[in-house]
Write a protein that holds these residues in place. Structure first.
Motif, PDB file in Angstrom:
ATOM      1  N   THR A 290       0.848  -1.194   0.000  1.00  0.00           N
ATOM      2  CA  THR A 290       0.000   0.000   0.000  1.00  0.00           C
ATOM      3  C   THR A 290       0.882   1.242   0.000  1.00  0.00           C
ATOM      4  O   THR A 290       1.802   1.369   0.813  1.00  0.00           O
ATOM      5  CB  THR A 290      -0.923   0.010   1.227  1.00  0.00           C
TER       6      THR A 290
ATOM      7  N   LEU B 150       0.709   5.497  -0.055  1.00  0.00           N
ATOM      8  CA  LEU B 150      -0.094   6.707   0.109  1.00  0.00           C
ATOM      9  C   LEU B 150       0.721   7.895  -0.382  1.00  0.00           C
ATOM     10  O   LEU B 150       1.752   8.236   0.199  1.00  0.00           O
ATOM     11  CB  LEU B 150      -0.496   6.897   1.574  1.00  0.00           C
TER      12      LEU B 150
ATOM     13  N   LEU C 216      -4.317   6.927  -2.439  1.00  0.00           N
ATOM     14  CA  LEU C 216      -3.966   5.617  -1.898  1.00  0.00           C
ATOM     15  C   LEU C 216      -3.914   4.607  -3.038  1.00  0.00           C
ATOM     16  O   LEU C 216      -4.890   4.427  -3.766  1.00  0.00           O
ATOM     17  CB  LEU C 216      -5.001   5.189  -0.855  1.00  0.00           C
ATOM     18  N   CYS C 217      -2.790   3.957  -3.179  1.00  0.00           N
ATOM     19  CA  CYS C 217      -2.602   2.974  -4.251  1.00  0.00           C
ATOM     20  C   CYS C 217      -2.095   1.669  -3.647  1.00  0.00           C
ATOM     21  O   CYS C 217      -1.342   1.673  -2.665  1.00  0.00           O
ATOM     22  CB  CYS C 217      -1.601   3.481  -5.291  1.00  0.00           C
ATOM     23  N   ARG C 218      -2.522   0.572  -4.250  1.00  0.00           N
ATOM     24  CA  ARG C 218      -2.022  -0.744  -3.846  1.00  0.00           C
ATOM     25  C   ARG C 218      -1.350  -1.375  -5.055  1.00  0.00           C
ATOM     26  O   ARG C 218      -1.935  -1.429  -6.139  1.00  0.00           O
ATOM     27  CB  ARG C 218      -3.157  -1.619  -3.322  1.00  0.00           C
TER      28      ARG C 218
END
Length: 490
Positions: free
Chosen positions: A190, A192, A215-217
């Motif tokens: 994750t 941010l 927010l990226c995963r």
């Protein structure tokens, strides 16, 4: 009478007056015509019929199977699937000992999925998927994530199930929170990103994805995946073709300033820096919108044609002026005037009008160099105020009206004719004086006249073969005063 023959795979019930009388198996039968016969083929295994009729069957002929919602059944003969049963009440012939019925719940694993089983189970009741090496999946039952699916072949009872499949090559994982809770945390990372941050995903050291704030995963199952986070308030990375292909055009400003150019960088509309020749890249974001203006610093030509001007003596003429200039201070050139060429054009035009209005036509024609020096004195300082150096300014052509040209030509013609007359008279006077002097000398010395004649004859003799002179005796004496004897007349 009725005669009836039932084979081994047939069963029947005799009905009289609408009421079942008895069930009969394989064999030959004879009965009165007022009986009806209801027959079944036991090869079909699952069968239906009226309850009163089925009640006539011996209990060992069939089996009643009750499947609740969420259950399925398979009828097998010799352990090979031959029929599929949905939820409900089913009756299956058990006249063959090798026929069995097996029930399954939706949550139970499927039996080995053979080609025969695929033919039996309807496609809407079967959920089958092949998860590739670069994929991961999640099985969802009745809207609830149930299990994680690794690479391989998977099959499930599927009427109330569905599959979620992700391609790891997409790099970014997007899923609902309940699905994320089921995924192993080692599978993804994750990230941010704040408002002043951007990220680039690399796989095998090659950029493949650009991430904006939020927010990226990111899938991290591939050990060769890495994440580079950039601060957009700092320097932008050097752009390669691969990096340029994934970064959106609005996120970065790229400018190439050639050797003969200068660049001007603006941030939020304000002058920020001068850019020397080379390639320049800048982050472009809401807090610092960047723009670049490029100025050509090579020498340029400006031609001012057909300027109608009036001299001091009221003669209208047209001038063609030229100027060569080059920007020396790019920032001043851009900020001082909207169009440097128009500004220089106006400066040269006004200076020429001012000079021509103060001189006569004759003075203008005689003092073209003076006009050039005047233009230089007026235009060069003015051009420097907007960052331009004028290398040369001057008059290319002076164009007079047609009638004025005719008058000037006549004046010039008269002047030349008068000058020619003076020269002719001067030459005539000199020739006359020379002739007078020659005559005076010959008169004082007669022999000179004879010598002149002889010289003339000599010149003539060189051009002809023979000369005959006819003279008297006296003439010969004069020609040969010292010759002995008398000359004979010819």
């Amino acid at each position: 009478m009725h005669h009836l023959k039932l084979t081994l795979n047939e069963r029947a019930v005799l009905v009289r007056d609408g009421k079942p009388v008895r069930a009969i198996g394989p064999g030959r039968y004879t009965f009165w015509k007022h009986h009806d016969v209801v027959k079944w083929n036991t090869d079909e295994l699952a069968f239906t019929g009226a309850a009163s009729v089925i009640a006539a069957f011996p209990l060992d002929w069939y089996e009643t199977v009750r499947l609740a919602p969420g259950q399925y059944g398979l009828v097998l003969r010799d352990e090979r699937p031959v029929a599929f049963l949905r939820p409900g009440v089913h009756r299956v012939w058990k006249v063959e000992q090798n026929v069995v019925v097996r029930a399954y719940a939706e949550t139970d694993p499927l039996p080995p999925l053979t080609d025969e089983l695929r033919k039996v189970i309807p496609s809407v009741e079967l959920l089958e998927a092949q998860i590739e090496v670069n994929q991961r999946g999640v099985l969802v039952r009745d809207g609830v994530p149930d299990r994680v699916l690794a690479p391989g072949h998977h099959a499930f009872w599927g009427k109330h199930n569905k599959l979620l499949v992700w391609n790891l090559d997409d790099m970014v994982l997007q899923a609902q929170p309940d699905v994320l809770a089921l995924l192993p945390q080692a599978w993804y990372q994750t990230v941010l990103l704040g408002m002043n941050q951007r990220a680039v995903l690399y796989r095998d050291d090659r950029p493949v994805k650009f991430l904006r704030p939020g927010l990226c995963r990111v899938w991290t199952l591939n050990p060769n995946v890495r994440i580079d986070v950039h601060d957009v308030t700092g320097d932008a990375p050097e752009l390669t073709d691969e990096l340029r292909a994934i970064i959106p055009a609005g996120e970065i400003v790229e400018a190439q300033v050639r050797q003969f150019e200068r660049g001007i960088q603006y941030v939020q509309g304000r002058f920020a820096a001068m850019l020397e020749p080379g390639r320049h890249t800048f982050w472009n974001h809401p807090g610092a919108r960047v723009a670049v203006t490029v100025i050509d610093t090579r020498v340029q030509q400006l031609k001012i044609e057909g300027q109608e001007l009036m001299t001091k003596d009221k003669v209208t003429l047209r001038l063609t002026l030229t100027a060569e200039y080059a920007p020396t201070d790019a920032a001043t050139t851009v900020h001082a005037v909207a169009d440097v060429k128009d500004a220089l054009y106006l400066a040269v035009q006004l200076a020429a009008r001012e000079f021509v209005a103060g001189v006569t036509l004759d003075e203008l024609l005689e003092q073209r160099d003076t006009l050039t020096r005047y233009l230089e004195a007026q235009v060069l300082p003015r051009a420097e105020t907007f960052g331009v150096r004028v290398h040369r300014v001057g008059v290319k052509d002076v164009i007079l009206p047609g009638e004025m040209k005719t008058l000037l030509n006549k004046v010039i013609e008269a002047e030349k004719a008068a000058a020619a007359n003076v020269i002719l008279r001067r030459e005539d006077a000199a020739a006359t004086r020379n002739m007078a002097n020659t005559a005076k000398v010959i008169a004082e010395h007669p022999v000179l006249m004879r010598l002149k004649e002889l010289e003339t004859m000599k010149d003539i003799a060189e051009k002809i073969d023979e000369i005959k002179l006819v003279v008297g005796a006296d003439g010969l004496k004069h020609l040969l005063p010292h010759a002995g004897g008398e000359a004979k007349p010819s």
